[in-house]
Each structure stands twice: as C-alpha cells, then as structure tokens.
Design a protein around this motif. Structure first.
Motif: not given
Length: 415
Positions: A138-166
C-alpha cells in the motif's frame, strides 16, 4: 477515541482561549495523543528524512507515526517512494530495522517479495488465477522538496503543499541538499508531549538557557522595537547593521531572503527567512566561523547567516554556508517525543580533514539537551492538578500561531 472522549475533546477544543497555553489534557491524555495521530500526523505532510539518508537505489529507512509503520526508500529508478510497512499476505511487519539496503523487499514471515516500486514479485504456493497485481504494498504519498523528504498518510493530502514547496524551494536550492551527505544523526527521546517540543522551539523567551547558541544567535529573536528591553538595544543595533549587509549580499547574488510567514492561515503552515548570525556570521560555532571548509552548495560567501525554515506540524531546519541541520519531532507517547537531528555537509567534505565532527555538532547538541530538560520540566508541571493555562508573552507569538494552527486542524477533523 470513545464517543464520550470525542465530545470532551470537542468541548476542550471549542473553549481554548486565544493567547493562552492549552489545557492539561492536550499534553497528558491518551485520548488527545490518539487524536493527534489521526487529525495531524495521519492527515498532513510530515518531514521524515533527507534524501542524503537514501543515497543509493534500494536504500531504505522506516519510521513510526502512532500505530503506522512506514517504509521510505529510493527505488531502482532513483525516485523516492513510501509504503506502509505491512505485508499484503497476513499483515506481518516486513522491515524491522531502522535503516538498511535491499534489492527486493522480502517479508520474513512467508517470503512474499516486493520490488522497490512496491509491486508484488513473488508469492510462494499460490493457487491458479492468483493475481499478484492486486497485492502490491500500500503506497504512502511521498515528496522531496529540495532534498527534504515528506510523507502523507491521507488518501487526499493537503492541496496547498505544492504551493508551499514552490515558495520554499528557491530558498533551499542554492545549498543543493539533494547532493549533500550525512555527517551525523542523533536521536533524542524527550520526556514531553510533541506539542511541548514544538512550542519550545518556536520561542526564544527562554534562550538565556542556551549560552552556546546565543553566541551566534542574536538574542533579540521575537522582539520588536516596541517591546525590546534596554539591555538588548546594543545587540539589536548590531543585528540591524549585519542584516543590512546580508541583504546586500543576497540582492547581489539573487538569493531570496525575505520573511514569508503563514503559520496558521493554511493547512501547511510555514515560515521561512534568511537571517544574519552574530560574530563571524558564517556558522553555528563558538566564534561564528565555518565548521566545514567545503561550502554547502553554490554560496557566494561564507557570511550568509542562517536560512531558517519551520513547517507545521513537526519540523524545523537551519541551513548555513557550510552545513545544514534538520529537526524532526515524532510522537511516541503522550509524554515522550523522538527528536531526530541530522547534520548535512557537502558531498566531498571529509571528516577530520574538512571538518571536526565535535565542532560541527557542539552547538545544537548542547541546545537539544538543554531544550529536552526544559520540555521535561514543562511536562511535569502540566501534570500537576494546580496547572492552568497561562498567557503568552508578545515574543511567543509563534507559539500562539502553532497552537492556533493545531486547534484549527482539530476542529476540522472533529467536524
């Protein structure tokens, strides 16, 4: 949480007075600990690692969030992935080491075998018609932001994370953290609730208890001209002078430095700023000079102060010209929190040649130990029947912002 517990939690959340610390149950009760896992750690982006901890394909680490165990790894295509650490056969824990390296992910119980992409590769003795495509990890959402790794267990992660990352990546990008290497990592179990760990980090009202840190950290953090004590006026004037010099360097080099502060107005609350350091202004050392001869990334000068990043709910970061320090607070129990601190240096930096490990670690190791003592005292006091919420000082506005964000997240979850 029982139905009665939910009602009680809703009442406590609803009556929380602005500008005051939380009631004792938020810090001591098992009900609120479980609620924090469900409403905060299972729904938001959580910082768990740096890419430097997973340098090669197959490298993995495991982390625990309440009852959840998660695998974070670099797959064969060198992408960062995350999965629940639960075998799809009969639910056994697959990887029980904190970190390691694998070719495939093999469950030690019945040898079900998964690729680093999570696909089931081998399941012994299955009947005809068995479809392995239905039994991947079962997958978990994962994203690296400039080398910092974040995960989110929710089926639908907070949508604003892309904006914060940018918005934060341009601050981090010059330091090339994806290419950095780990110089050290220290785990410290603090005897206090995870929120006390975070609140303590969000203010410098207590910073006279950090003599090592205050050598390079200006003691005026959190103060304004309106509430600045006379004793801090010389330090403030020195800060203004050094800050002007830092801004000029950043403007000439195209480095972002201005404060962005959105701590309690969005799902992914954050604060980022490049700020000057005292003394030599280069690093967290006794004299403020760089602890490592190799610069961390593409920096125009060692005198770059510190890039400070705070992300709700559980992490903060300091990046200087020669190294970076990451902090992750992970709840273990209502009165225990794991604080994981990781020091990163340039990939070609050699211990004993380019840096002395004791010098590199000294300031933040001392600060963490001092903070752990303060957090334990706070937990002990809050556990007394005599405790009642007290008012925050103006310099503790970021503590209020953290609590306001937290209460808002609980309200949304309980709704």
């Amino acid at each position: 949480m029982t139905a009665l517990g939910t009602i009680e939690a809703s009442e406590l959340v609803a009556r929380r007075p602005v500008g005051h610390s939380l009631e004792a149950a938020f810090y001591t009760g098992r009900e609120f600990f479980d609620l924090d896992i469900a409403a905060i750690f299972a729904k938001h982006w959580i910082f768990v690692a740096t890419e430097a901890e997973l340098p090669e394909p197959g490298d993995y680490l495991t982390t625990t969030l309440g009852d959840y165990s998660i695998i974070v790894l670099r797959d064969d295509e060198e992408n960062i992935r995350s999965f629940h650490n639960v075998c799809r056969h009969r639910g056994a824990r697959i990887l029980d080491q904190q970190r390691g390296s694998v070719g495939n992910i093999v469950c030690g119980y019945h040898k079900w075998t998964y690729g680093t992409d999570g696909a089931l590769r081998h399941a012994p003795s299955q009947p005809p018609g068995f479809d392995p495509g239905c039994f991947g990890l079962k997958p978990v959402h994962a994203r690296s932001v400039a080398g910092l790794v974040f995960v989110c267990l929710a089926d639908e992660p907070p949508r604003d994370f892309a904006d914060v990352s940018a918005r934060i990546e341009p601050y981090l990008a010059p330091h090339r953290l994806r290419e950095a290497k780990v110089a050290a990592q220290v785990d410290l179990v603090e005897q206090g609730n995870w929120k006390l760990v975070m609140e303590n980090n969000r203010e410098c009202y207590h910073c006279d208890g950090h003599p090592e840190l205050l050598r390079t950290f200006f003691p005026t953090y959190g103060y304004t001209d309106a509430n600045l004590p006379a004793r801090l006026r010389p330090a403030h004037e020195r800060y203004l002078r050094v800050d002007a010099e830092l801004r000029a360097i950043c403007d000439d080099s195209g480095l972002p430095y201005r404060l962005i502060e959105e701590l309690d107005t969005r799902a992914t609350g954050f604060r980022i700023q490049r700020d000057p350091l005292d003394l030599a202004g280069e690093s967290f050392t006794a004299d403020g000079k760089a602890a490592c001869r190799r610069p961390l990334g593409d920096v125009p000068t060692p005198r770059l102060g510190h890039l400070s990043l705070h992300l709700q709910p559980n992490s903060w970061f300091h990046v200087v010209s020669d190294h970076a320090v990451t902090f992750s607070a992970l709840p273990i129990a209502p009165d225990r929190t794991l604080l994981r601190t990781t020091w990163l240096v340039a990939p070609d930096a050699v211990e004993g040649v380019d840096y002395d490990l004791e010098t590199l670690l000294k300031i933040w190791t001392a600060t963490n130990e001092q903070d752990a003592h303060l957090v334990a005292r706070a937990q002990q006091g809050i556990g007394s029947p005599a405790y009642e919420p007290g008012p925050y000082a103006p310099t503790e506005y970021q503590v209020e912002a953290f609590c306001n964000w937290y209460i808002g997240r609980l309200r949304e979850h309980l709704r």
